[in-house]
Write a protein that holds these residues in place. Structure first.
Motif, PDB file in Angstrom:
ATOM      1  N   MET A  97       0.829  -1.199   0.000  1.00  0.00           N
ATOM      2  CA  MET A  97       0.000   0.000   0.000  1.00  0.00           C
ATOM      3  C   MET A  97       0.868   1.256   0.000  1.00  0.00           C
ATOM      4  SD  MET A  97      -2.927   1.141   2.719  1.00  0.00           S
ATOM      5  CE  MET A  97      -3.841   2.672   2.513  1.00  0.00           C
ATOM      6  N   SER A  98       1.982   1.219   0.741  1.00  0.00           N
ATOM      7  CA  SER A  98       2.856   2.381   0.793  1.00  0.00           C
ATOM      8  C   SER A  98       3.450   2.701  -0.570  1.00  0.00           C
ATOM      9  CB  SER A  98       3.987   2.152   1.803  1.00  0.00           C
ATOM     10  OG  SER A  98       4.949   1.240   1.298  1.00  0.00           O
ATOM     11  N   LEU A  99       3.685   1.672  -1.382  1.00  0.00           N
ATOM     12  CA  LEU A  99       4.275   1.890  -2.704  1.00  0.00           C
ATOM     13  C   LEU A  99       3.309   2.584  -3.648  1.00  0.00           C
ATOM     14  CD1 LEU A  99       6.288  -1.385  -3.332  1.00  0.00           C
ATOM     15  CD2 LEU A  99       6.946   0.671  -2.108  1.00  0.00           C
ATOM     16  N   CYS A 100       2.004   2.499  -3.334  1.00  0.00           N
ATOM     17  CA  CYS A 100       1.022   3.210  -4.157  1.00  0.00           C
ATOM     18  C   CYS A 100       1.150   4.721  -3.959  1.00  0.00           C
ATOM     19  CB  CYS A 100      -0.391   2.762  -3.801  1.00  0.00           C
ATOM     20  SG  CYS A 100      -0.752   1.053  -4.225  1.00  0.00           S
ATOM     21  N   ILE A 105       4.267   6.222  -2.912  1.00  0.00           N
ATOM     22  CA  ILE A 105       5.609   6.734  -3.179  1.00  0.00           C
ATOM     23  C   ILE A 105       6.593   5.571  -3.290  1.00  0.00           C
ATOM     24  CG2 ILE A 105       6.165   6.939  -0.720  1.00  0.00           C
ATOM     25  CD1 ILE A 105       7.577   9.580  -1.432  1.00  0.00           C
ATOM     26  N   PRO A 106       7.626   5.666  -4.120  1.00  0.00           N
ATOM     27  CA  PRO A 106       8.616   4.599  -4.205  1.00  0.00           C
ATOM     28  C   PRO A 106       9.303   4.367  -2.857  1.00  0.00           C
ATOM     29  CG  PRO A 106       8.829   6.100  -6.059  1.00  0.00           C
ATOM     30  CD  PRO A 106       7.865   6.736  -5.107  1.00  0.00           C
ATOM     31  N   PRO A 107       9.743   3.149  -2.563  1.00  0.00           N
ATOM     32  CA  PRO A 107      10.300   2.823  -1.255  1.00  0.00           C
ATOM     33  C   PRO A 107      11.548   3.613  -0.878  1.00  0.00           C
ATOM     34  CG  PRO A 107      10.655   1.030  -2.815  1.00  0.00           C
ATOM     35  CD  PRO A 107       9.694   1.975  -3.438  1.00  0.00           C
ATOM     36  N   GLU A 108      12.348   4.021  -1.873  1.00  0.00           N
ATOM     37  CA  GLU A 108      13.581   4.739  -1.529  1.00  0.00           C
ATOM     38  C   GLU A 108      13.281   6.127  -0.951  1.00  0.00           C
ATOM     39  OE1 GLU A 108      12.897   5.108  -6.033  1.00  0.00           O
ATOM     40  OE2 GLU A 108      12.910   3.530  -4.505  1.00  0.00           O
ATOM     41  N   GLN A 109      12.044   6.639  -1.140  1.00  0.00           N
ATOM     42  CA  GLN A 109      11.688   7.946  -0.607  1.00  0.00           C
ATOM     43  C   GLN A 109      10.779   7.842   0.615  1.00  0.00           C
ATOM     44  OE1 GLN A 109       9.958  10.212  -3.797  1.00  0.00           O
ATOM     45  NE2 GLN A 109      11.723   9.975  -5.135  1.00  0.00           N
ATOM     46  N   PHE A 110      10.562   6.607   1.085  1.00  0.00           N
ATOM     47  CA  PHE A 110       9.594   6.382   2.158  1.00  0.00           C
ATOM     48  C   PHE A 110       9.948   7.152   3.430  1.00  0.00           C
ATOM     49  CE2 PHE A 110       8.155   3.802   5.842  1.00  0.00           C
ATOM     50  CZ  PHE A 110       6.785   3.928   5.642  1.00  0.00           C
ATOM     51  N   GLU A 111      11.234   7.206   3.789  1.00  0.00           N
ATOM     52  CA  GLU A 111      11.638   7.833   5.035  1.00  0.00           C
ATOM     53  C   GLU A 111      11.798   9.346   4.904  1.00  0.00           C
ATOM     54  OE1 GLU A 111      11.699   6.292   7.771  1.00  0.00           O
ATOM     55  OE2 GLU A 111      11.578   4.218   7.068  1.00  0.00           O
ATOM     56  N   THR A 112      11.973   9.870   3.680  1.00  0.00           N
ATOM     57  CA  THR A 112      12.318  11.278   3.511  1.00  0.00           C
ATOM     58  C   THR A 112      11.164  12.138   3.025  1.00  0.00           C
ATOM     59  OG1 THR A 112      13.061  10.865   1.237  1.00  0.00           O
ATOM     60  CG2 THR A 112      14.704  10.661   2.989  1.00  0.00           C
ATOM     61  N   ARG A 113      10.071  11.552   2.603  1.00  0.00           N
ATOM     62  CA  ARG A 113       8.988  12.322   1.994  1.00  0.00           C
ATOM     63  C   ARG A 113       8.301  13.232   3.007  1.00  0.00           C
ATOM     64  NH1 ARG A 113       3.520  11.113   0.533  1.00  0.00           N
ATOM     65  NH2 ARG A 113       3.496  13.150   1.471  1.00  0.00           N
ATOM     66  N   THR A 114       7.639  14.259   2.509  1.00  0.00           N
ATOM     67  CA  THR A 114       6.875  15.179   3.341  1.00  0.00           C
ATOM     68  C   THR A 114       5.395  14.937   3.095  1.00  0.00           C
ATOM     69  OG1 THR A 114       8.605  16.849   3.166  1.00  0.00           O
ATOM     70  CG2 THR A 114       6.434  17.592   3.874  1.00  0.00           C
ATOM     71  N   TRP A 115       4.673  14.553   4.147  1.00  0.00           N
ATOM     72  CA  TRP A 115       3.246  14.277   3.995  1.00  0.00           C
ATOM     73  C   TRP A 115       2.452  15.577   3.993  1.00  0.00           C
ATOM     74  CZ3 TRP A 115       1.883   9.446   2.871  1.00  0.00           C
ATOM     75  CH2 TRP A 115       2.775   8.423   3.197  1.00  0.00           C
ATOM     76  N   GLU A 116       1.388  15.613   3.235  1.00  0.00           N
ATOM     77  CA  GLU A 116       0.512  16.768   3.250  1.00  0.00           C
ATOM     78  C   GLU A 116      -0.366  16.730   4.495  1.00  0.00           C
ATOM     79  OE1 GLU A 116      -1.696  17.570  -0.225  1.00  0.00           O
ATOM     80  OE2 GLU A 116       0.063  18.137  -1.377  1.00  0.00           O
ATOM     81  N   TRP A 163       6.368   0.381 -15.927  1.00  0.00           N
ATOM     82  CA  TRP A 163       6.956   1.718 -15.808  1.00  0.00           C
ATOM     83  C   TRP A 163       6.554   2.334 -14.463  1.00  0.00           C
ATOM     84  CZ3 TRP A 163       6.024   6.015 -20.058  1.00  0.00           C
ATOM     85  CH2 TRP A 163       6.887   7.084 -19.814  1.00  0.00           C
ATOM     86  N   ALA A 164       5.267   2.221 -14.134  1.00  0.00           N
ATOM     87  CA  ALA A 164       4.778   2.774 -12.872  1.00  0.00           C
ATOM     88  C   ALA A 164       5.427   2.090 -11.673  1.00  0.00           C
ATOM     89  CB  ALA A 164       3.259   2.641 -12.796  1.00  0.00           C
ATOM     90  N   CYS A 165       5.692   0.775 -11.798  1.00  0.00           N
ATOM     91  CA  CYS A 165       6.306   0.029 -10.696  1.00  0.00           C
ATOM     92  C   CYS A 165       7.632   0.640 -10.286  1.00  0.00           C
ATOM     93  CB  CYS A 165       6.548  -1.425 -11.096  1.00  0.00           C
ATOM     94  SG  CYS A 165       5.053  -2.404 -11.171  1.00  0.00           S
ATOM     95  N   PHE A 166       8.435   1.010 -11.270  1.00  0.00           N
ATOM     96  CA  PHE A 166       9.791   1.456 -10.984  1.00  0.00           C
ATOM     97  C   PHE A 166       9.904   2.967 -10.809  1.00  0.00           C
ATOM     98  CE2 PHE A 166      10.398  -2.723 -12.853  1.00  0.00           C
ATOM     99  CZ  PHE A 166      11.316  -3.274 -11.966  1.00  0.00           C
ATOM    100  N   THR A 167       8.837   3.700 -11.146  1.00  0.00           N
ATOM    101  CA  THR A 167       8.906   5.161 -11.030  1.00  0.00           C
ATOM    102  C   THR A 167       7.769   5.750 -10.226  1.00  0.00           C
ATOM    103  OG1 THR A 167       7.586   5.555 -13.043  1.00  0.00           O
ATOM    104  CG2 THR A 167       9.974   5.272 -13.320  1.00  0.00           C
ATOM    105  N   ALA A 168       6.699   4.951  -9.983  1.00  0.00           N
ATOM    106  CA  ALA A 168       5.451   5.477  -9.407  1.00  0.00           C
ATOM    107  C   ALA A 168       5.024   6.711 -10.203  1.00  0.00           C
ATOM    108  CB  ALA A 168       5.601   5.803  -7.935  1.00  0.00           C
ATOM    109  N   PHE A 169       5.378   6.697 -11.508  1.00  0.00           N
ATOM    110  CA  PHE A 169       5.093   7.806 -12.424  1.00  0.00           C
ATOM    111  C   PHE A 169       5.571   9.139 -11.849  1.00  0.00           C
ATOM    112  CE2 PHE A 169       1.553   5.291 -14.626  1.00  0.00           C
ATOM    113  CZ  PHE A 169       2.375   4.971 -15.702  1.00  0.00           C
ATOM    114  N   TYR A 170       6.706   9.082 -11.158  1.00  0.00           N
ATOM    115  CA  TYR A 170       7.402  10.281 -10.717  1.00  0.00           C
ATOM    116  C   TYR A 170       6.620  11.110  -9.698  1.00  0.00           C
ATOM    117  CZ  TYR A 170       9.651   8.753 -14.978  1.00  0.00           C
ATOM    118  OH  TYR A 170      10.241   7.973 -15.939  1.00  0.00           O
TER     119      TYR A 170
END
Length: 319
Positions: A116-119, A121-132, A198-205
């Protein structure tokens, strides 16, 4: 001669499906090995989107493997039984992996929750992202988020099997009335699957924020519309030559409904919100409808493109 072509097509199809499925199968095996060794899959070694693509690969391989048997036993209902069996295989495999595989982050997380988390944001940004400010969090987990997850999977399975079963039957019977429709189905299925990968590896950016970049907006819009078109062409391939309401309108309505369901799945995932493609009236939700005018245009586009394709197919059939 037909039997020889049929056997050759079947063997080539089976080899091709297994070859294309090599990576998803490898991901599944890798996860099972890590589970056997450690009791969980370390986050840094987790293969992206092992679900749903490993279960999809297993389901499609089983479906193609059964083509000769099902076409011999059920004849006209071969695709129906093939898709039913493959879909059941998919859901069984998917559910086992969702509940039995654990991902090791700061704690052990069942694979379905991690997926669900990958929907977002990609996992490499999981710890650094800013939630709205909106409550779009993993803490809000609900199994309902998988509506669109499963919808995408089923569309991939049925559209791919439609091509293999359709061409196999065409070779065996010599009736090529569905040939153009099957070619278009193959094109839409391959492009849609390609966009899924494509979406799997980029989550479409996406960055995890609700307002996405123009590139992300375009890719998401195409993805949503193509999902509907792929399913619409599937229905239209069986209604060729029928009355207009069956051969054109029903496939178009199917495309629209599938696209709407995809939006519903996204809305559930985002706790009643949707990703926004920009700022202003065109991109703002219409009150309680949540959908923005831009989203409605995507839904209409999926139906309109399907209508155009089916009209061209039926007109070419009359010539």
């Amino acid at each position: 001669m037909k039997d020889s072509k049929y056997r050759k097509f079947y063997l080539l199809s089976l080899v091709a499906v297994i070859a294309v499925s090599a990576y998803p199968l490898y991901m599944g095996i890798r996860v099972l090995v890590k589970m056997a060794q450690n009791g969980a899959v370390p986050l840094e070694e987790y293969p992206k989107y092992v679900i749903p693509y490993t279960p999809i690969a297993v389901a499609v391989i089983i479906g193609v493997l059964l083509i000769p048997l099902l076409q011999r036993i059920f004849r006209k209902l071969d695709l129906l039984w093939g898709t039913v069996i493959s879909t059941v295989v998919f859901f069984i495999t998917e559910r086992i992996m969702e509940t039995k595989v654990l991902v090791q982050t700061q704690e052990l997380i069942p694979l379905e929750s991690w997926q669900m988390s990958l929907c977002y944001i990609p996992p490499e940004q999981f710890e650094t992202r800013t939630w709205e400010a909106v409550d779009v969090l993993l803490g809000g987990y609900s199994p309902a988020f998988k509506i669109h997850f499963y919808l995408i999977s089923v569309v991939i399975i049925v559209s791919i099997l439609n091509c293999f079963y359709g061409f196999a039957k065409m070779i065996r019977s010599g009736n090529d009335s569905r040939k153009r429709a099957l070619i278009i189905q193959a094109v839409t299925a391959v492009i849609f699957l390609g966009m899924c990968i494509w979406a799997c590896f980029t989550a479409f950016y996406r960055t995890g924020e609700l307002t996405v970049s123009p590139l992300s907006a375009v890719l998401m819009a195409v993805f949503f519309a193509l999902l509907g078109v792929t399913m619409g062409v599937f229905v239209g391939s069986f209604t060729l030559g029928k009355r207009k309401i069956l051969s054109e309108i029903i496939p178009s309505i199917t495309a629209i409904l599938v696209t709407v369901f995809m939006y519903i799945g996204e809305m559930i995932l985002l706790n009643g919100n949707l990703y926004r493609f920009g700022q202003g009236f065109l991109f703002d939700g219409l009150g309680k409808l949540v959908l923005a005018p831009a989203d409605i245009l995507v839904v209409i586009a999926s139906g309109g493109i399907t209508l155009l394709i089916c009209r061209l197919l039926n007109n070419s059939k009359k010539v």
